[in-house]
Structures are given as structure tokens and as C-alpha cells.
Design an enzyme around this catalytic site. Structure first.
Site, PDB file in Angstrom:
ATOM      1  N   HIS A   1      37.455  31.934  43.105  1.00 15.21           N
ATOM      2  CA  HIS A   1      37.132  31.832  41.673  1.00 15.21           C
ATOM      3  C   HIS A   1      38.403  31.754  40.819  1.00 15.21           C
ATOM      4  O   HIS A   1      38.415  31.076  39.794  1.00 15.21           O
ATOM      5  CB  HIS A   1      36.289  33.041  41.259  1.00 15.21           C
ATOM      6  CG  HIS A   1      35.820  32.982  39.841  1.00 15.21           C
ATOM      7  ND1 HIS A   1      35.014  31.966  39.356  1.00 15.21           N
ATOM      8  CD2 HIS A   1      36.054  33.805  38.780  1.00 15.21           C
ATOM      9  CE1 HIS A   1      34.762  32.177  38.078  1.00 15.21           C
ATOM     10  NE2 HIS A   1      35.387  33.275  37.693  1.00 15.21           N
TER      11      HIS A   1
ATOM     12  N   LYS B   1      32.502  26.065  24.314  1.00 13.56           N
ATOM     13  CA  LYS B   1      31.360  26.920  23.983  1.00 13.56           C
ATOM     14  C   LYS B   1      31.845  28.075  23.129  1.00 13.56           C
ATOM     15  O   LYS B   1      32.781  28.780  23.489  1.00 13.56           O
ATOM     16  CB  LYS B   1      30.739  27.443  25.283  1.00 13.56           C
ATOM     17  CG  LYS B   1      29.555  28.358  25.099  1.00 13.56           C
ATOM     18  CD  LYS B   1      28.993  28.773  26.452  1.00 13.56           C
ATOM     19  CE  LYS B   1      29.983  29.606  27.232  1.00 13.56           C
ATOM     20  NZ  LYS B   1      29.433  30.112  28.495  1.00 13.56           N
TER      21      LYS B   1
ATOM     22  N   GLN C   1      35.329  39.517  39.421  1.00 14.78           N
ATOM     23  CA  GLN C   1      35.940  40.730  38.859  1.00 14.78           C
ATOM     24  C   GLN C   1      37.417  40.757  39.244  1.00 14.78           C
ATOM     25  O   GLN C   1      37.870  41.597  40.004  1.00 14.78           O
ATOM     26  CB  GLN C   1      35.203  41.967  39.381  1.00 14.78           C
ATOM     27  CG  GLN C   1      33.725  42.005  38.997  1.00 14.78           C
ATOM     28  CD  GLN C   1      32.999  43.191  39.585  1.00 14.78           C
ATOM     29  OE1 GLN C   1      33.488  44.312  39.535  1.00 14.78           O
ATOM     30  NE2 GLN C   1      31.834  42.957  40.158  1.00 14.78           N
TER      31      GLN C   1
ATOM     32  N   GLU D   1      22.113  51.793  58.381  1.00 12.53           N
ATOM     33  CA  GLU D   1      23.525  51.721  58.791  1.00 12.53           C
ATOM     34  C   GLU D   1      23.715  50.516  59.704  1.00 12.53           C
ATOM     35  O   GLU D   1      22.843  50.187  60.506  1.00 12.53           O
ATOM     36  CB  GLU D   1      23.926  52.998  59.551  1.00 12.53           C
ATOM     37  CG  GLU D   1      24.290  54.155  58.670  1.00 12.53           C
ATOM     38  CD  GLU D   1      24.851  55.326  59.467  1.00 12.53           C
ATOM     39  OE1 GLU D   1      25.187  55.125  60.654  1.00 12.53           O
ATOM     40  OE2 GLU D   1      24.936  56.429  58.913  1.00 12.53           O
TER      41      GLU D   1
END
Length: 311
Positions: free
Chosen positions: A127, A191, A94, A36
Site C-alpha cells: 500500500h 476529492k 495503518q 487455536e
């Protein structure tokens, strides 16, 4: 104002403090026996403008919890304003639902930082630009392009250079850097995988023959895409290939992959503290973003323009 550092990147925090001519706030960020995290601030911060410097890089969950607990400690100590300084914002990849029943973790982390008590966020090369909108508090996204363009100009004066995006998604970032380099030509690595189980085919959009190619990206993680793109550029006749990436995540065998690739050099910033392998690699060079962050911190504290840093 006061500067507080977590354990994710002490050298960068110290460099920022030196640039600001301020000492780092005395604090203990340590672990109990069961791992912790415990934070104790040893200075009075009541009514202060406090900047918490903490990248949420590996180990991402530990560093994120350190940041949240530091913010909570400052809020309970009556700091006037708390700015979370995230040189590298983890979970940023994400940022959308790529498939059913998947999370948008970047939004979740933004909620956690806001709920912990941060009044403002300062980060570098998020990002995706829309992550700024995930926060319900003011968020400044700094760009590493000025630091990189200065280094490129110093090394490639008089040489024919082409700025290359390693994928279609990074074209905006590559175009912004090309503009800073006197509108250098732009190329894109397209790609695609024709069918499952077959290797990827890389097509180069743009003329790179006989030119020095500068691959630009925000994050280098496994370095697979970067090294494959460099090989495709060499096959297309490039005189040399260098890569500039803001955040050197470099997980797994990334460093070894870079060292055996056709890349002349990989240049990263110190937004993430480099591990021993990256620091010792002959092909990896590190630029500091401490002056950029320090200048932005000073401007936020003075209530002056941050965007003018990039004019």
C-alpha cells in the site's frame, strides 16, 4: 526449494506450484476446539529454501497467526532460509500515525514476521513503498502493473485511453501504469469535503471527455471511492470507465455497489481468494498473478535479479 501453503488462498498457491513444477509441501494447518492454530509439517525441510505462501486477508488475524506459526515450525525444523510470500499484506493501510494515540500496525506486523523467523519477505503492490523499510530483512515488492498493462493493451488497442488516479495519493501508481501504456494521458480525481456533514465534491484534473478511463488503485475495499470516482468521470464526459485494482478486499456490500455503479468492469487479481459473490459477479473479472509470483520465487531461489522482471 520447497513451497508451503497456508489456508488463505490455496488455489493461488497451487497455481504457483504448478508454474514452478513443484508439489506443495505436505503439511497440516488445522484448529483445536478452541480455535487455536496447530501446524505440522509432514516432510523433511532441514537445509531447504522454503517459501510460505499466505495472504493476510480476511480473516486477517487468523491468516496472520497461521503465517507466524508456519514460519516458527519451519525455523524449528532447521529450514535453511524461510521466505514469507505475502500476495496481500494486511494491516498495510495503518502505515503511519493519522492522529494521536494510534498505532503503526504495519510496523508491528513486520516485527512479528521477522521475530517469528522469516529471513525474507516477498509481497505484491504494498500500500505504501515505505513499508519495505519497516522490515529489518530483505523485502521484495512486486508490481501488478505488467499484468494489468498487458490486459489493458489487449482490450483497448487503438482506443483513446486515459489513466486515472482515484485520489491524489495514488498519482505515482497511476503514472507508472500510464508510462507502460505508451505514455497515456493522466487524470486525477480530486476529492474534498467543504465542511462537515456535506457530501464530497469530486473535481476531475485532466481531460477525460470522449476517452476510455482506466481507474487504477492497489486496494478496493468498500468500493465507495471507486464508484463515486467513476460517476464523476462519466459526468465529465468519459466514454467509459473501467477499474483495475491489485487487491480485491471487497468487504461489506462492495460487490453490490460495483454492480449498480457506472463502472463497465472491475478487474482484480487473485492475490486474495475471491468470495462467492465476487466470483459470480458479471462486472468483476480476475487476473492471476501466479506466473509473476512463481517467477520471482524461482529467481530468489536461484539468487538472480528480481527487479529485472519489471525492466
Amino acid at each position: 526449494m520447497k513451497l508451503l501453503s497456508g489456508n488463505s488462498n490455496p488455489p493461488l498457491a497451487q497455481a504457483i506450484a504448478s508454474y514452478c513444477e513443484l508439489p506443495l509441501t505436505q503439511a497440516s494447518v488445522r484448529r483445536f476446539a478452541d480455535e487455536e492454530i496447530f501446524v505440522e509439517i509432514h516432510e523433511n525441510v532441514r537445509g531447504e529454501d522454503v517459501f510460505v505462501i499466505q495472504s493476510t486477508s480476511y480473516p486477517a488475524n487468523d491468516n496472520l497467526m497461521e503465517l507466524l506459526i508456519c514460519i516458527d515450525a519451519l525455523r524449528r525444523a532447521s529450514a535453511k532460509r524461510i521466505t514469507a510470500v505475502l500476495p496481500y499484506f494486511g494491516y498495510a493501510r495503518q502505515d503511519r500515525k493519522p492522529g494521536p494515540r494510534t498505532p503503526i500496525s504495519a510496523k508491528l506486523v513486520a516485527n512479528l514476521i521477522t521475530t517469528a523467523g522469516a529471513n525474507r519477505v516477498l509481497s505484491v503492490d504494498l500500500h505504501a513503498g515505505q513499508i519495505q523499510g519497516f522490515f529489518d530483512i530483505p523485502t521484495d515488492n512486486l508490481y501488478g502493473a505488467p499484468v494489468m498493462s498487458a490486459d489493458i493493451q489487449a482490450r483497448f488497442t487503438g482506443k483513446p485511453i486515459t489513466v486515472v488516479s482515484p485520489d491524489v495519493g495514488g498519482v505515482v501508481r497511476a503514472r507508472a501504469l500510464a508510462k507502460r501504456l505508451d505514455n497515456a494521458p493522466l487524470a486525477i480525481v480530486d476529492k474534498r469535503r467543504e465542511r462537515a456533514g456535506e457530501s464530497e465534491v469530486m473535481n476531475i484534473i485532466g481531460d477525460v471527455e470522449g476517452r476510455f478511463c482506466i481507474l487504477i488503485d492497489d486496494i478496493v475495499d468498500s468500493a465507495g471511492t471507486l464508484c463515486n470516482a467513476a460517476a464523476a468521470l462519466k459526468e465529465a464526459g468519459a466514454a467509459g470507465v473501467m477499474a483495475y485494482c491489485t487487491h480485491g478486499v471487497l468487504s461489506g456490500g462492495a460487490v453490490a455497489r460495483v454492480e449498480t455503479s457506472v463502472l463497465t468492469e472491475l478487474v482484480i487479481t487473485d492475490s486474495i481468494a475471491p468470495d462467492e459473490a465476487a466470483a459470480k459477479s458479471a462486472k468483476i473479472r480476475i487476473l492471476t498473478i501466479a506466473p509473476l509470483l512463481a517467477e520471482a520465487i524461482t529467481r530468489i531461489a536461484d539468487e538472480s535479479s528480481v527487479s529485472s522482471l519489471f525492466d
